[in-house]
Design an enzyme around this catalytic site. Structure first.
Site: not given
Length: 266
Positions: A71, A85, A119, A214
Site C-alpha cells: 500500500h 537515516e 500487503d 507502514s
C-alpha cells in the site's frame, strides 16, 4: 464490519465510530532508537515539488532490494530510498540516497481490501548501497516460521507519535510483543479481519504503529538474533493505540519463496 487504517503517511482518512483497519502507522508510545541500532531500516520518500517527503518505512534485504508494504507504493509517484537515516530533518552524515528502479507489488494485493493480505512489495534500487555500521541487511526468518504468543519484538519507524499527531523527526522504537493468531483473530480482538498470513503485535492501548510506519519492520528476537518477521500494514481507524487492536503486520515468513523468486528473476 471493521474498518482499517493503512499506515502510509500520504493518505488522509476520515474517522468513524466503527472500527476498520487503517494502513497509516507510526510508533506510538515509543522512544528514540539509539543511532545505528536498526541499520536495515530505510525511509521511503516521494517527490513533492522540489523536495522529498517521508511516507513509509522499509527493510534493506539486499544491497539493491528493499522490502516494504504494497500500500506504500501502489500510487503513481516518484520514490527514493534513504538508508543510514536517523533524523529526517537534518543531515546525519551517514545517509545514502538512491532511486527506485523497479517496484514489484505482490500480484494478489488488492488496494481496496488491505484485510485480504498480501500487503508486501519489493523495490529494486537504481544502484547498490554500501554496507557499513550504519547500513546493514535485515535478517529474514525461515519460510513458515510462526512466532509464539508474547514473543519479544520491536517496531521501528518515523510515524506519528500519537493519533492525529506529527511524524517523528528521529527514528523511534517501541516494544510490541506478539499476539498469536488464535487470540488476535478472536471476536474481542480483530476477528476475521486478521489472516494467518499476518502477525499481530501490541494491543496494550499504549504502544503501537501509526501513520508513517507502514512498510517498516517488526524486529523479533529468536535464538539470540533479531529478524524481520513483519512488514507494518494496518491499525484501527479508531486510533493507532486501541486496546485489543494490535498493530497488524504482513508475516514475512509466509512470503519467503515469493521474495526469493522476485529477486532471482529481476
Amino acid at each position: 464490519m471493521l474498518r482499517l487504517l493503512v499506515v502510509a503517511s500520504l493518505v488522509l482518512y476520515g474517522h468513524s465510530t466503527q472500527d476498520f483497519p487503517e494502513t497509516n502507522a507510526r510508533v506510538v508510545g515509543g522512544t528514540e532508537a539509539q543511532r545505528n541500532s536498526w541499520p536495515s531500516q530505510i525511509s521511503l520518500q516521494y517527490r513533492s515539488g522540489s523536495s522529498w517527503a517521508h511516507t513509509c518505512g522499509g527493510t534493506l534485504i539486499r544491497q539493491n532490494w528493499v522490502m516494504t508494504a504494497a500500500h506504500c507504493v501502489d500510487r503513481e509517484l516518484t520514490f527514493r530510498v534513504v538508508v543510514g537515516e536517523h533524523n529526517l530533518n537534518q543531515n546525519d552524515g551517514t545517509e545514502q540516497y538512491v532511486g527506485v528502479q523497479k517496484i514489484v507489488v505482490h500480484p494478489y494485493w488488492n488496494t481496496d481490501d488491505v484485510a485480504a493480505g498480501y500487503d508486501i512489495a519489493l523495490l529494486r534500487l537504481a544502484q547498490s548501497v554500501t554496507l557499513n555500521s550504519y547500513v546493514q541487511l535485515g535478517v529474514l526468518p525461515r519460510a513458515g516460521t510462526i512466532l509464539a504468543n508474547n514473543s519479544p519484538c520491536y517496531i521501528t519507524g518515523w510515524g506519528l507519535t500519537r493519533t492525529n499527531g506529527q511524524l517523528a523527526q528521529t527514528l523511534q522504537q517501541a516494544y510490541l510483543p506478539t499476539v498469536d493468531y488464535a487470540i488476535c483473530s478472536s471476536s474481542s480482538y480483530w476477528g476475521s479481519t486478521v489472516k494467518n498470513s499476518m502477525v499481530c503485535a501490541g494491543g496494550d492501548g499504549v504502544r503501537s504503529g501509526c501513520q508513517g510506519d507502514s512498510g517498516g519492520p517488526l524486529h523479533c528476537l529468536v535464538n539470540g538474533q533479531y529478524a524481520v518477521h513483519g512488514v507494518t500494514s494496518f491499525v484501527s481507524r479508531l486510533g493507532c493505540n486501541v486496546t485489543r487492536k494490535p498493530t497488524v503486520f504482513t508475516r514475512v515468513s509466509a512470503y519467503i519463496s515469493w521474495i526469493n523468486n522476485v529477486i532471482a528473476s529481476n
